[in-house]
Design an enzyme around this catalytic site. Structure first.
Site, mmCIF file in Angstrom:
data_model
loop_
_atom_site.group_PDB
_atom_site.id
_atom_site.type_symbol
_atom_site.label_atom_id
_atom_site.label_comp_id
_atom_site.label_asym_id
_atom_site.label_seq_id
_atom_site.Cartn_x
_atom_site.Cartn_y
_atom_site.Cartn_z
ATOM 1 N N LYS A 41 -50.583 12.012 -36.636
ATOM 2 C CA LYS A 41 -50.133 11.097 -37.468
ATOM 3 C C LYS A 41 -49.305 11.859 -38.712
ATOM 4 O O LYS A 41 -49.817 12.475 -39.362
ATOM 5 C CB LYS A 41 -51.295 10.308 -38.117
ATOM 6 N N GLU A 53 -64.945 -6.279 -32.386
ATOM 7 C CA GLU A 53 -65.315 -7.458 -33.253
ATOM 8 C C GLU A 53 -66.316 -8.306 -32.436
ATOM 9 O O GLU A 53 -67.344 -8.723 -32.928
ATOM 10 C CB GLU A 53 -64.008 -8.295 -33.686
ATOM 11 N N ARG A 69 -61.442 -12.878 -32.584
ATOM 12 C CA ARG A 69 -61.891 -12.118 -31.404
ATOM 13 C C ARG A 69 -63.417 -12.083 -30.954
ATOM 14 O O ARG A 69 -63.804 -12.043 -30.102
ATOM 15 C CB ARG A 69 -61.631 -10.765 -31.446
#
Length: 618
Positions: free
Chosen positions: A282, A369, A397
């Protein structure tokens, strides 16, 4: 300069290795310059530059191939390579380029991807449809190791692996090794298996062996079994993806273009479910983001980086997330029953404070979630007081779990809903405008909507200690809005569920949450009355009694009007025989596009001038 609006698969695949590396440098430069000006996701996009170039080298999105990016905020290089170079400066601006993949923006965007973990399911569906229609294109999906904490990814793997789908899954692994390989020999063999030369030789050998009369097929099976035993010994454990029916290629260093192109070419040749396991860094190419990729995951306009403090002695909180986090930490220190849950967003929702003080009762579930809601319910039935802090858009969700696992038996959990309302430049996939209609439909659910930090503290305590069933505390992105006029300092009494200015007019403005400040200012200018709600579900009898005495009522709501608080309130007024004029202002039948939050409030008449005009109109 190689990068232009006209760049495509044919041009990319004709570039020499040195030119491909130069193209990667140009992509990083444009991404860095644009994101540091406009804001956006930086670390993830810098880490996928070579991967995007390699994908477009191997796959032709204009010639029938399809690319799907899980969580499209890592697809900036993909956008630049598919005809959006000249418009890239409008990234995340009103009427500009979206920060996520978006089918209506380009045919090269095969699927919308604002929420994570969906790419495998979408890619499997797309590849299946192409096979059924007799189309010859290949499908590739990029998914990060973080997105693999979402359960839908495993549901899709379970279905796709045993099929004939022409599907390649690229695991963009920038933090966690999924498949353990041990020793130099294992790495060497993994590299050899990732070359087209090896694959073609292997296929020719299999064909020749199977053609030998009588013994060919049994011998092929025997050699395959022996190979599997050797692989299992070398790799120390079985491979998750191969167990699910995928061929496995990797690991591949994600910043080596030659290796990436070779591995992806092999996968495409296979024409069956295949995983290419890629390691990336990253923030690659920008030292601050390489050192602190989490800090540079998303930056604001002009390169602003959101900082998180750990010192209680620092100045007052600047955002609702921070105010919530500090208050929950304070409550958690004195109550060992309080547990805090996040779905991979500890810093974003302010739970870093709680973790530092109450680590044993802090839980990061990953991007899960649905699991988070039911996990909270499990904690609750054993006497704990769970608090799940989650963005409004991601709470969607867990809808089934809220109903089935919490509401039916009045299981007491607290949902702290961050980014409720408009969120600005993230666009349609991230606006928090549907949680109120969703939650209002669920019995045994109380919804608190504070407008200030102090109200948030009061609501959080009431949600944890004074509410049965599901207690929701929803608050916006950023900080408090300021009101003007003599009633600007009007505060809700902790024991009450609303604030009423008293009658001095025949016009009543009603609202809740952040935009209460705008209504106070507008009402001051128009000499209207104010009914400001702290609890929007259920509503007390007294608010209906107040409203029945007015000739005109306008309910302002920063969210969807279909199923929202305004709709329910005005419908009940009509049922009670209200004969005055009634109107509602908010979002009706559409998704809110990217813009600044200020622009979005103006677009939907929820700024001071819009409210003033509505209250003044006859």
């Amino acid at each position: 300069m190689i990068l232009s609006d006209n760049i495509n698969h044919d041009k990319i695949s004709s570039l020499a290795p040195e030119e491909l590396r130069r193209l990667c440098g140009e992509l990083r430069g444009v991404i860095l310059k644009t994101v540091m000006k406009n804001g956006g996701h930086l670390s993830s996009n810098l880490g996928t530059v070579e991967l995007a170039v390699a994908l477009h080298y191997v796959y032709d999105v204009n010639g029938g191939d399809r690319l799907i990016w899980d969580v499209g905020h890592q697809a900036y290089a993909h956008k630049l390579l598919t005809g959006r170079f000249s418009r890239f400066g409008t990234l995340r601006k009103k009427d500009g380029i979206s920060g996520f993949t978006k089918r209506s923006e380009s045919d090269a965007d095969a699927f919308v991807s604002g929420h994570s973990s969906t790419s495998v399911s979408a890619a499997y569906g797309i590849s299946t449809a192409m096979r059924l229609k007799g189309e010859s294109g290949s499908v590739a999906a990029v998914i990060g190791d973080g997105a693999f904490t979402g359960g839908i990814a495993y549901e899709a793997l379970n279905n796709a692996g045993k099929t004939a789908s022409n599907l390649t899954l690229i695991i963009n692994d920038n933090a966690m090794s999924i498949s353990k390989s041990t020793g130099a020999l294992a790495r060497y063999l993994a590299h050899i298996r990732s070359t087209r030369k090896y694959y073609c030789a292997k296929e020719k050998f299999k064909y020749a062996l199977s053609s030998v009369p009588l013994v060919g097929k049994p011998l092929e099976r025997a050699l395959g079994a022996a190979k599997s035993l050797v692989k299992e010994a070398l790799y120390d454990s079985s491979n998750l993806f191969e167990n699910m029916g995928f061929s496995y290629i990797g690991p591949v260093y994600g910043h080596n273009l030659e290796d990436l192109i070779e591995a992806l070419s092999v996968a495409k040749l296979m024409k069956r479910p295949c995983v290419v396991h890629v390691f990336t860094q990253k923030g690659k190419g920008y030292r601050p983001a390489e050192v602190n990729p989490g800090e540079y995951h998303a930056v604001g306009e002009n390169g602003a980086v959101e900082e998180f403090s750990y010192d209680d002695r620092t100045e007052n909180p600047q955002t609702f997330s921070e105010a919530f986090g500090r208050e929950l930490e304070r409550l958690g220190r004195s109550d060992s029953r309080i547990c805090a849950i996040t779905a991979a967003m500890k810093y974003a929702v302010g739970l870093n404070y709680f973790k530092n003080s109450c680590a044993a009762r802090f839980f990061d579930t990953g991007i899960a979630e649905q699991h988070s809601v039911t996990f909270a319910a499990g904690l609750s039935v054993q006497g704990m007081r769970p608090v799940f802090a989650v963005y409004s858009t991601f709470l969607q969700r867990g809808f089934d779990q809220i109903i089935h696992d919490c509401a039916i038996e009045k299981t007491h959990i607290t949902l702290c809903i961050d980014r409720a309302g408009f969120v600005g430049a993230d666009g349609e996939t991230h606006q928090g405008i549907f949680d109120v209609p969703m939650l209002r439909a669920i019995p045994n659910t109380v919804i608190y909507c504070p407008a200030t930090f102090e109200e948030l503290r009061v609501c959080l305590s009431r949600a944890i200690y004074d509410t049965e069933g599901i207690a929701c505390v929803r608050y916006p992105k950023g900080g408090e809005l300021s009101a003007q006029g003599e009633r600007a300092s009007s505060a809700l009494l902790p024991a009450r569920n609303f604030y009423y200015s008293g009658k001095r007019s025949q016009v009543l403005g009603i609202t809740y949450g952040r935009i209460s400040a705008n209504l106070i200012s507008a009402a001051e200018e128009t000499h209207s009355d104010i009914l400001r709600l702290l609890v929007i579900n259920p509503l007390p009898e007294s608010v209906y009694e107040i409203a029945m005495g007015y000739e005109k009522i306008v309910f302002f709501e920063e969210g969807s009007l279909s199923g929202g608080a305004a709709e329910g309130f005005l419908a009940e007024l009509c049922r009670r025989g209200f004969h005055g004029k009634a109107d509602r202002v908010g979002v009706l039948g559409e998704f809110v596009p990217a813009a600044t939050m200020e622009e979005q409030l103006e677009m939907y008449g929820l700024d001071v001038s819009g409210m003033t005009a509505k209250l003044s109109s006859t």
